[in-house]
Design an enzyme around this catalytic site. Sequence first.
Site, PDB file in Angstrom:
ATOM      1  N   GLU A  45       4.097   3.393  -0.813  1.00 48.98           N
ATOM      2  CA  GLU A  45       3.933   1.778  -1.861  1.00 48.98           C
ATOM      3  C   GLU A  45       1.825   2.135  -2.472  1.00 48.98           C
ATOM      4  OE1 GLU A  45       4.731  -1.355  -2.528  1.00 48.98           O
ATOM      5  OE2 GLU A  45       6.174  -1.391  -0.838  1.00 48.98           O
TER       6      GLU A  45
ATOM      7  N   CYS B  89      -4.932  -2.319  -3.794  1.00 47.50           N
ATOM      8  CA  CYS B  89      -3.693  -1.630  -4.884  1.00 47.50           C
ATOM      9  C   CYS B  89      -4.018  -2.477  -6.133  1.00 47.50           C
ATOM     10  CB  CYS B  89      -2.925  -1.734  -4.271  1.00 47.50           C
ATOM     11  SG  CYS B  89      -2.294  -2.512  -3.370  1.00 47.50           S
TER      12      CYS B  89
HETATM   13  P1  NAD Z   1      -4.435   7.624   0.922  1.00 43.31           P
HETATM   14  O1  NAD Z   1      -3.715   8.034   0.134  1.00 43.31           O
HETATM   15  O2  NAD Z   1      -6.115   9.008   0.530  1.00 43.31           O
HETATM   16  O3  NAD Z   1      -4.664   7.643   1.987  1.00 43.31           O
HETATM   17  C1  NAD Z   1      -3.846   6.700   2.902  1.00 43.31           C
HETATM   18  C2  NAD Z   1      -3.204   7.689   4.548  1.00 43.31           C
HETATM   19  O4  NAD Z   1      -2.441   8.742   3.987  1.00 43.31           O
HETATM   20  C3  NAD Z   1      -4.068   7.686   5.424  1.00 43.31           C
HETATM   21  O5  NAD Z   1      -3.486   6.863   6.588  1.00 43.31           O
HETATM   22  C4  NAD Z   1      -4.754   9.477   5.513  1.00 43.31           C
HETATM   23  O6  NAD Z   1      -5.163   9.587   6.415  1.00 43.31           O
HETATM   24  C5  NAD Z   1      -3.128   9.824   5.299  1.00 43.31           C
HETATM   25  N1  NAD Z   1      -3.380  11.020   4.861  1.00 43.31           N
HETATM   26  C6  NAD Z   1      -3.888  11.501   3.462  1.00 43.31           C
HETATM   27  N2  NAD Z   1      -3.382  13.082   3.590  1.00 43.31           N
HETATM   28  C7  NAD Z   1      -2.465  12.716   3.894  1.00 43.31           C
HETATM   29  C8  NAD Z   1      -1.311  13.784   3.744  1.00 43.31           C
HETATM   30  N3  NAD Z   1      -1.297  15.019   3.548  1.00 43.31           N
HETATM   31  N4  NAD Z   1      -0.291  14.209   4.844  1.00 43.31           N
HETATM   32  C9  NAD Z   1       0.048  12.499   5.087  1.00 43.31           C
HETATM   33  N5  NAD Z   1      -0.619  11.658   5.349  1.00 43.31           N
HETATM   34  C10 NAD Z   1      -1.873  12.372   4.963  1.00 43.31           C
HETATM   35  O7  NAD Z   1      -5.380   6.246   0.352  1.00 43.31           O
HETATM   36  P2  NAD Z   1      -6.690   5.307   0.871  1.00 43.31           P
HETATM   37  O8  NAD Z   1      -7.813   5.785   0.023  1.00 43.31           O
HETATM   38  O9  NAD Z   1      -6.580   5.628   2.340  1.00 43.31           O
HETATM   39  O10 NAD Z   1      -6.451   4.232   0.220  1.00 43.31           O
HETATM   40  C11 NAD Z   1      -6.341   3.676  -0.999  1.00 43.31           C
HETATM   41  C12 NAD Z   1      -5.173   3.176  -2.407  1.00 43.31           C
HETATM   42  O11 NAD Z   1      -4.171   3.032  -0.976  1.00 43.31           O
HETATM   43  C13 NAD Z   1      -5.342   3.474  -3.046  1.00 43.31           C
HETATM   44  O12 NAD Z   1      -4.760   4.139  -3.951  1.00 43.31           O
HETATM   45  C14 NAD Z   1      -4.329   1.979  -3.282  1.00 43.31           C
HETATM   46  O13 NAD Z   1      -4.138   1.594  -4.707  1.00 43.31           O
HETATM   47  C15 NAD Z   1      -3.712   2.762  -1.965  1.00 43.31           C
HETATM   48  N6  NAD Z   1      -2.732   0.925  -2.296  1.00 43.31           N
HETATM   49  C16 NAD Z   1      -1.667   0.427  -2.420  1.00 43.31           C
HETATM   50  C17 NAD Z   1      -1.157  -0.161  -1.926  1.00 43.31           C
HETATM   51  C18 NAD Z   1       0.250  -1.011  -1.867  1.00 43.31           C
HETATM   52  O14 NAD Z   1       0.709  -2.215  -1.654  1.00 43.31           O
HETATM   53  N7  NAD Z   1       0.804  -0.485  -3.311  1.00 43.31           N
HETATM   54  C19 NAD Z   1      -1.783  -1.098  -0.913  1.00 43.31           C
HETATM   55  C20 NAD Z   1      -3.220  -0.878  -0.597  1.00 43.31           C
HETATM   56  C21 NAD Z   1      -3.464   0.113  -0.753  1.00 43.31           C
END
Ligand code: NAD
Length: 491
Positions: free
Chosen positions: A256, A290
């Site tokens: 997501e 999001c």
């Molecule tokens: P992010 O992608 O930076 O991080 C999300 C998670 O991924 C964190 O736990 C992070 O530690 C982990 N991560 C980072 N690099 C990784 C890797 N190489 N391998 C595995 N895991 C890794 O996102 P964020 O800044 O925490 O959240 C904001 C983002 O989330 C925005 O883009 C938002 O749109 C999205 N979001 C989407 C939804 C949805 O339902 N579509 C809901 C909430 C947030």
Amino acid sequence: SSEHVLATLQLSLQASEQQRWAAFPMLGDGDVTDGELQEVRNPAQRDDVVGKVLEATADDVERALRHSAAFAAEWAATPVAERAACLNRMADLMEANMAALMGLAVREAGKTLNNAIAEVREAVDFCRYYAAQIASEFDNATHKPLGPVVCISPWNFPLAIFIGEVVASLAAGNTVLAKPAEQTSLIAAYAVRLLHEAGVPRAALQFLPGRGEVVGAALTGDARIQGVIFTGSTEVAQIINRTLAKRGDDTVLVAETGGMNAMIVDSSALPEQVVTDVLSSAFDSAGQRCSALRVLYLQNDIADKVIKMIKGAMDELTVGNPAKLTTDVGPVIDAEAQAGLLAHIDKLKHSARAVHQTKLSADCEHGTYVAPTLFEIDNLSELKREVFGPVLHVLRFAAADLDKAVAEINATGYGLTHGIHSRIDETIADICGKIKVGNVYVNRNIVGAVVGVQPFGGEGKSGTGPKAGGPYYLYRLSRAAWQPKLAVAHA
Ligand code: NAD
């Protein structure tokens, strides 16, 4: 009673309880041993240390993977009624601990009090919804669990999404390795502690806080992992997708991700309603949803009036300490997010046709705040990727160009949410038929997921589906037990 909740909330906002909780689940429960201790700071007040988090080491990850794989068959064989009972007890426990959880959502994630209540309620709803589903229509005879899965979550719904992913995975019979966002590990740790108290065995749910590129990458790259349940940015989802492709097995990926969410307002719309809905869709949670509105298309004949009214309403917003009942917009999550948003605002200030910003209150000196900002721009292609904060981009369109507007929005490649304000049924049906998104909101604000009512998920760069909080989600977290072909050799 609500008085009791408010009194406890005051206490937890003032500190102490979280300090005690902070390192406890990681230190005391054995998932993590001797990793680096990271401070978690309050985004509204950077000198307030909310707690400390012990990051998982490579050894911790390896041990957790071993335990998870060893326990997978036993958890898969646990009757669904027993798994459902754990989820229902978890819902009760979160309600009983409402004030402490809200306190953490406010102090660790900068949520306003209203948003913090909604956060806990959504987490409770996920538990009761998936519990009801497995108790009634989902069982081990028709669906086989995947095995050990990794749940990776973002900071912007630090309880609701963390819990939604974890309890769905557990409900479907998988053992879980939970990796919360770096910024919000404390509330996740608190929730894990409650899940264990609710009866989820420790080997079925292990908690591995730490950096995404370290802990997240180690987990997703391991061949013992059968599923990755991810919510976060499109960019990180693409990294994980490549990792799984390299593994070359049939590991399930549920992602997501972000959006470039738009709303189209034609000249039949009710301006007052539009303004109320635009403000909440774009600036609630400081735009850090999001689903939040990023791009507003206004039909020429109504544009001047609506823009003037939005600017007036923006002047009435209170930006400041989220722990105050009167605050509308709190801080953004951290200094890095703030710097990225301020850079975007600075850049657009030069090219945009018009700019309007809400004034920051005196509170804002102490934290990482970004003023709600409206830009009038000429071309959607000025936005290359998701802008994750309180920035709204407005474009005008002529009545004859409605199809062109829809095509531009589709061309971004994202497909999460879309809003429509119109009183013409044909226009609404026309846009609904052409727009490529997972979730459409008509003549109302864009709210994101409503568990069991509006299941939530995106298309294209916004996600893989299926929709969370809906009837098909658990099926994706398991494999059908029936075989499409008869597995018997011909004589
Ligand atoms: P992010 O992608 O930076 O991080 C999300 C998670 O991924 C964190 O736990 C992070 O530690 C982990 N991560 C980072 N690099 C990784 C890797 N190489 N391998 C595995 N895991 C890794 O996102 P964020 O800044 O925490 O959240 C904001 C983002 O989330 C925005 O883009 C938002 O749109 C999205 N979001 C989407 C939804 C949805 O339902 N579509 C809901 C909430 C947030």
